[in-house]
Design an enzyme around this catalytic site. Sequence first.
Site, PDB file in Angstrom:
ATOM      1  CG  ASN A   9      -4.510  -0.649   1.866  1.00 17.42           C
ATOM      2  OD1 ASN A   9      -4.659   0.241   2.714  1.00 17.42           O
ATOM      3  ND2 ASN A   9      -4.520  -0.415   0.563  1.00 17.42           N
ATOM      4  CD1 TRP A  10      -6.812  -2.842   7.908  1.00 21.01           C
ATOM      5  CD2 TRP A  10      -7.026  -1.466   9.657  1.00 21.01           C
ATOM      6  NE1 TRP A  10      -6.631  -3.586   9.042  1.00 21.01           N
ATOM      7  CE2 TRP A  10      -6.757  -2.766  10.140  1.00 21.01           C
ATOM      8  CE3 TRP A  10      -7.192  -0.428  10.582  1.00 21.01           C
ATOM      9  CZ2 TRP A  10      -6.658  -3.061  11.503  1.00 21.01           C
ATOM     10  CZ3 TRP A  10      -7.075  -0.711  11.950  1.00 21.01           C
ATOM     11  CH2 TRP A  10      -6.820  -2.029  12.399  1.00 21.01           C
ATOM     12  CE  LYS A  11      -7.846  -0.573  -0.663  1.00 20.78           C
ATOM     13  NZ  LYS A  11      -8.308  -0.713  -2.033  1.00 20.78           N
ATOM     14  CG  HIS A  94      -2.822   1.683  -3.030  1.00 25.38           C
ATOM     15  ND1 HIS A  94      -3.965   2.035  -3.712  1.00 25.38           N
ATOM     16  CD2 HIS A  94      -3.029   0.435  -2.554  1.00 25.38           C
ATOM     17  CE1 HIS A  94      -4.829   1.020  -3.636  1.00 25.38           C
ATOM     18  NE2 HIS A  94      -4.283   0.040  -2.947  1.00 25.38           N
ATOM     19  CD  GLU A  96      -7.624   2.573  -3.466  1.00 23.36           C
ATOM     20  OE1 GLU A  96      -7.359   2.846  -2.286  1.00 23.36           O
ATOM     21  OE2 GLU A  96      -8.183   1.509  -3.814  1.00 23.36           O
ATOM     22  CD  GLU A 165      -2.462  -3.563  -4.331  1.00 21.20           C
ATOM     23  OE1 GLU A 165      -3.023  -4.278  -3.508  1.00 21.20           O
ATOM     24  OE2 GLU A 165      -2.562  -2.324  -4.331  1.00 21.20           O
ATOM     25  N   GLY A 171     -10.686  -3.995  -5.403  1.00 19.31           N
ATOM     26  CA  GLY A 171     -12.014  -3.654  -4.901  1.00 19.31           C
ATOM     27  C   GLY A 171     -13.139  -4.025  -5.849  1.00 19.31           C
ATOM     28  CB  SER A 209     -10.515  -9.007  -5.790  1.00 19.34           C
ATOM     29  OG  SER A 209     -11.149  -7.786  -6.108  1.00 19.34           O
ATOM     30  N   GLY A 230      -7.121  -5.691   0.790  1.00 25.80           N
ATOM     31  CA  GLY A 230      -7.945  -4.543   1.146  1.00 25.80           C
ATOM     32  C   GLY A 230      -9.208  -4.976   1.871  1.00 25.80           C
ATOM     33  N   GLY A 231     -10.284  -5.127   1.132  1.00 21.70           N
ATOM     34  CA  GLY A 231     -11.594  -5.428   1.719  1.00 21.70           C
ATOM     35  C   GLY A 231     -11.588  -6.586   2.703  1.00 21.70           C
TER      36      GLY A 231
HETATM   37  P1  PGA Z   1      -8.860  -5.160  -2.373  1.00 20.53           P
HETATM   38  O1  PGA Z   1      -7.755  -4.009  -2.247  1.00 20.53           O
HETATM   39  O2  PGA Z   1      -8.295  -6.390  -1.692  1.00 20.53           O
HETATM   40  O3  PGA Z   1     -10.065  -4.614  -1.672  1.00 20.53           O
HETATM   41  O4  PGA Z   1      -9.081  -5.392  -3.829  1.00 20.53           O
HETATM   42  C1  PGA Z   1      -6.391  -4.303  -2.348  1.00 20.53           C
HETATM   43  C2  PGA Z   1      -5.591  -3.029  -2.269  1.00 20.53           C
HETATM   44  O5  PGA Z   1      -6.042  -1.991  -2.794  1.00 20.53           O
HETATM   45  O6  PGA Z   1      -4.488  -2.999  -1.694  1.00 20.53           O
END
Ligand code: PGA
Length: 249
Positions: A9-11, A94, A96, A165, A171, A209, A230-231
Site C-alpha cells: 500500500n503505497w499510500k 482502510h 485512514e 490492521e 505506521g 508495521s 505500507g512503509g
Molecule cells: P504500515 O502500513 O505497514 O506502514 O504500518 C500498513 C497499512 O496502512 O496498510
Amino acid sequence: MRTKLIVGNWKMNGNLAANATLLRDLLAEPTATGCDVGVCVPVPYLAQVHALLAGTAIELGAQDLSAHAVGAYTGEVSAAMLKDFGVRYCLVGHSERRQYHGESDVLVADKAKAALAAGITPIVCVGETLAERQAGLTQDVVKRQLAAVIHANGHCISEIVVAYEPVWAIGTGQVASPEQAQAVHALLRLQLQAASPHAERMKILYGGSMNAANAAALLAQVDIDGGLVGGAALKAPDFLSIIAAAQQG
Ligand code: PGA
C-alpha cells in the site's frame, strides 16, 4: 492450502521517477512463486504502473474507489474506471479512510459491492484503535466492521480478501505479536465460515508495521494468509524480503 498474498500500500507516496525505480528493482528479482503479489498505487499513477507491470507477476491495485457506478460525483473514481487500467485489487475501508474521511461501515460495505460488481477484488480492512483494544472492544469492533460487508454482499462475500490492521500498529513500528494477530484472524475466519461455504480458501491478511524482520513469524500463523504492507513496500529490498518470507511460510 491458501496461497499467500503480499500487497503493498503505497499510500500518498511516489512520483513518476520514484515509481519507475521501485518497480524496476522489484521486477529485477525472479518471478515470485507460491505467493501472489500486488501494489496499490495512487490513482494518477495507475496508467504508468499498469504499463510497467504488463506481463509481470505483480498485480495492480488501487487504494479506494467510489461506491457509485457513474455520474455527478466530483473527484470520485469508479470501479469501472479502475478496471480500465487493469486494476485487480482495491483497498476498501482502510483505517485512514475511516478516520480522516469519515467512512462508515455501511459506506465501506457499499464500496466492496461496487468493486465486486466490476470484477475487482476488494481488500476489506478492519481493525481496532488503541483505545478500543484497551477497552476490550477488539472483537466487537472487527466483527461489526466485517458484518456490515457480509450483510451487503450476500454470497459474493466469498470473493473478498480481508485485511486485519490494528490501527495502533499502522505506521507506528508497534507490530501486533503473531499471537495477538492470529487470535483476531481466527475470529474473523469463524465469522467468514458462518457466512460462506468457501471461508477456508478466503485470504485474511495482516497489516500494521509488517517488515522484513517480523514478517516470517506473522506469516507462519495458521490464519495469516499474507500481508498488507505500507512503509516497507516503498523500499524494494524490504518488500522483496517480505515476499520471500511468504514464499517460505
Ligand atoms: P504500515 O502500513 O505497514 O506502514 O504500518 C500498513 C497499512 O496502512 O496498510
